[in-house]
Structures are given as C-alpha cells and as structure tokens.
Design a protein around this motif. Structure first.
Motif, PDB file in Angstrom:
ATOM      1  N   GLY A   1       0.835  -1.192   0.000  1.00 22.19           N
ATOM      2  CA  GLY A   1       0.000   0.000   0.000  1.00 22.19           C
ATOM      3  C   GLY A   1       0.866   1.236   0.000  1.00 22.19           C
ATOM      4  N   TYR A   2       0.408   2.246  -0.726  1.00 17.80           N
ATOM      5  CA  TYR A   2       1.221   3.458  -0.922  1.00 17.80           C
ATOM      6  C   TYR A   2       0.300   4.675  -0.939  1.00 17.80           C
ATOM      7  N   LYS A   3       0.492   5.588   0.005  1.00 22.36           N
ATOM      8  CA  LYS A   3      -0.313   6.802   0.056  1.00 22.36           C
ATOM      9  C   LYS A   3       0.315   7.815  -0.896  1.00 22.36           C
ATOM     10  N   TYR A   4      -0.267   7.911  -2.105  1.00 20.80           N
ATOM     11  CA  TYR A   4       0.359   8.729  -3.146  1.00 20.80           C
ATOM     12  C   TYR A   4      -0.019  10.201  -3.053  1.00 20.80           C
ATOM     13  N   ASP A   5      -1.068  10.525  -2.302  1.00 21.98           N
ATOM     14  CA  ASP A   5      -1.445  11.924  -2.070  1.00 21.98           C
ATOM     15  C   ASP A   5      -1.820  12.060  -0.597  1.00 21.98           C
ATOM     16  N   ILE A   6      -0.844  12.496   0.197  1.00 24.55           N
ATOM     17  CA  ILE A   6      -1.050  12.561   1.651  1.00 24.55           C
ATOM     18  C   ILE A   6      -2.081  13.615   2.020  1.00 24.55           C
ATOM     19  N   GLU A   7      -2.039  14.760   1.345  1.00 22.08           N
ATOM     20  CA  GLU A   7      -2.968  15.854   1.657  1.00 22.08           C
ATOM     21  C   GLU A   7      -4.422  15.427   1.451  1.00 22.08           C
ATOM     22  N   LYS A   8      -4.678  14.683   0.379  1.00 22.47           N
ATOM     23  CA  LYS A   8      -6.041  14.242   0.080  1.00 22.47           C
ATOM     24  C   LYS A   8      -6.329  12.842   0.613  1.00 22.47           C
ATOM     25  N   ASP A   9      -5.322  12.228   1.251  1.00 26.58           N
ATOM     26  CA  ASP A   9      -5.465  10.906   1.854  1.00 26.58           C
ATOM     27  C   ASP A   9      -5.903   9.867   0.817  1.00 26.58           C
ATOM     28  N   LEU A  10      -5.181   9.819  -0.294  1.00 26.40           N
ATOM     29  CA  LEU A  10      -5.488   8.891  -1.376  1.00 26.40           C
ATOM     30  C   LEU A  10      -4.389   7.835  -1.478  1.00 26.40           C
ATOM     31  N   SER A  11      -4.797   6.589  -1.647  1.00 24.05           N
ATOM     32  CA  SER A  11      -3.840   5.479  -1.633  1.00 24.05           C
ATOM     33  C   SER A  11      -3.952   4.602  -2.871  1.00 24.05           C
ATOM     34  N   LYS A  12      -2.887   3.835  -3.104  1.00 26.42           N
ATOM     35  CA  LYS A  12      -2.868   2.793  -4.127  1.00 26.42           C
ATOM     36  C   LYS A  12      -2.509   1.482  -3.436  1.00 26.42           C
ATOM     37  N   VAL A  13      -3.106   0.397  -3.900  1.00 25.55           N
ATOM     38  CA  VAL A  13      -2.866  -0.922  -3.310  1.00 25.55           C
ATOM     39  C   VAL A  13      -2.609  -1.928  -4.425  1.00 25.55           C
TER      40      VAL A  13
ATOM     41  N   GLN B   1      -5.505  -1.354  -7.217  1.00 28.64           N
ATOM     42  CA  GLN B   1      -6.614  -0.436  -6.915  1.00 28.64           C
ATOM     43  C   GLN B   1      -6.057   0.947  -6.630  1.00 28.64           C
ATOM     44  N   VAL B   2      -6.629   1.949  -7.286  1.00 32.47           N
ATOM     45  CA  VAL B   2      -6.215   3.345  -7.114  1.00 32.47           C
ATOM     46  C   VAL B   2      -7.398   4.134  -6.578  1.00 32.47           C
ATOM     47  N   GLU B   3      -7.235   4.685  -5.392  1.00 28.88           N
ATOM     48  CA  GLU B   3      -8.283   5.497  -4.782  1.00 28.88           C
ATOM     49  C   GLU B   3      -8.285   6.879  -5.434  1.00 28.88           C
ATOM     50  N   ASN B   4      -9.450   7.314  -5.864  1.00 24.92           N
ATOM     51  CA  ASN B   4      -9.575   8.600  -6.546  1.00 24.92           C
ATOM     52  C   ASN B   4     -10.197   9.664  -5.659  1.00 24.92           C
TER      53      ASN B   4
END
Length: 274
Positions: free
Chosen positions: A69-81, A98-101
């Motif tokens: 798991g990787y939080k690619y946008d910390i400010e918006k709290d968006l992650s990829k798994v 899975q990419v959280e939008n």
C-alpha cells in the motif's frame, strides 16, 4: 387544579422517558470519521495467507500473497494498493491494482489473470462480484467516504476484550452501496473496526459478517490487525485472511521505501517495477 396535576404527570412521564434514552459524548459520524482517519502509515507491506473454507469447514484453497500500500497523495489521503498471489499454481502471478480517486469518482481497479495474459479493468458494475473466488467482493475492497452514509451511534459495548462504539451506517444513495446498511463495532482505543454486519438489500437480513480475530498490537507505533474472517451467512462459506509469520514475527512493515512504479498496470502485467 386537575389540569395542573395532569400537566405535572405528563412532564414527569416525559422526563422519565428522556432519562431512558442513552446520551453519548460522541456521535456516530465522529466515530466513523476517526476510524477513517486513523494512522495506517504512508506505506505498508505485508505477506498474507488466504484460506477459502466451505460450509462444512473444509479448506478449499490455501493461498499465499503479498500486499503493498502506498499513500500517493497525503494531503487528500489517497492510496494505491497492489496484491500479488504467489501460490498455489492455479492462482500464482494473479495481480490486482486499486487506485483510490478524489471524491466523486469511483476507485480504479485492474486485475491481471495469467491465463488470459492481459490486464482487465474492473468496472463499477462488478462491485458485487467475488474477488478471486473469495467472500470479499470488489466493492468490499473499497473504503467508503464518511459522507456517503448516515451514521448513528447505537450503543457502547464490549467485543471480546475491547470496549467498542457500535455504529449503524446507512447509504445516503441506496444505489451507491451493495448493502442496505452496516453495523460496525469500532474499538474505542484504536478506532479499528473489529466487527461489521453487512445487511442484504433483498432480505434486509445480515448477509455477511466481517470479524477480527485475536489481539490488536502496535507495529512501529501503528495499531494493526493480523487475522480477519469474512463469512457469507447465506452460503456458510468463509474467507480467512491472516498476516503471515516468520521466526515468530509478523511479516508486516510500515513506512518503508516503495517504488511508485509498482503501482501501475505495467507492474501487474509483468511483475517488474521499472
């Protein structure tokens, strides 16, 4: 005089009713937001074991997989798994991304099936479909935003040894969820959901039950779950998902360096982050 006495009786009756209604220092929405915002690390890597168990208790499939798991946008709290199955041979090299939008967009999901030799996009219509034959659906893999449901704190009680808030969550838009509602037991100390009852839209009865087994522990200062069961009450089938161990230690690590290229369609197709 009679009216005065009657009014007093009505007032006393009203006070008695009010005294029986529980009052909480926190709301269901606040509990849900705290659970959503709890620390899960900037990155996470885990070796997992997945068992598919029949109604009779027979283990139908014993699988090994890696998750990142990787939080690619910390400010918006968006992650990829990303998940990659290692064994058995029948499912080895199957990979899922899975990419959280941002709010307003469904998560993007892709799966690579070795037998097909190509990456397939998972559409929003596939949310109720089983994830690689397990009791989890593609919809279960997503994290719902707090505002997508109305939340009501039903009570406070223990689940096992943990003091919990019990919250009922009902979708604001019925078509936006595969379930009619969820009732969740959230640990007060860690804000980790320890149990969830998922209600069917067709029957309004409990369709599936998610439970956390064993104790919660901190790994690198982060509260962690090591064993989870998803049970389909309509079929009696279960999926057990555990963090693997080596030399008595859980194979779970947070906040390590991670190559962003691992979280791409290219990686799930080739298995190489380049």
């Amino acid at each position: 005089m009679k009216n005065s006495k009657l009014n007093k009786k009505i007032m006393m009756l009203g006070l008695g009713i009010l005294m029986t209604i529980p009052s909480f220092a926190i709301t269901g929405t606040e509990v849900s937001q705290l659970a959503r915002d709890r620390d899960t690390g900037k990155t996470v890597m885990a070796a997992m074991e997945m068992k598919l168990v029949s109604k009779s208790g027979k283990v139908e499939s014993d699988r090994r997989l890696m998750t990142w798991g990787y939080k690619y946008d910390i400010e918006k709290d968006l992650s990829k798994v990303v998940m990659e199955f290692k064994s058995p041979a029948s499912i080895a090299k199957t990979r899922f991304l899975q990419v959280e939008n941002e709010i307003g967009r469904d998560d993007d999901k892709w799966i690579y099936l070795p037998a097909l030799g190509r990456v397939r996009r998972i559409s929003s219509s596939d949310k109720t479909s089983s994830f690689v034959g397990s009791d989890f659906t593609y919809g279960d893999m997503e994290t719902r935003e707090v505002f997508e449901d109305t939340h009501k704190l039903l009570k406070e009680e223990k689940y096992g040894e943990y003091d919990c808030y019990v919250v009922e969550s009902v979708p604001v838009e019925k078509d936006d969820s595969q379930y009619a509602k969820r009732i969740t037991w959230v640990a007060k100390e860690s804000y980790i959901p320890l149990k969830a009852e998922l209600y069917s839209k067709k029957t309004n009865e409990i369709q599936k039950r998610l439970t956390v087994q064993g104790k919660l522990e901190k790994v690198q200062g982060i509260w962690s779950v090591f064993s989870t069961t998803m049970e389909n009450l309509e079929t009696g089938h279960k999926t057990l998902l555990d963090v693997a161990k080596k030399d008595g230690k859980y194979l779970l690590r947070y906040n390590g360096k991670m190559n962003p290229k691992r979280f791409t369609q290219s990686f799930i197709k080739t298995g190489r982050a380049k």
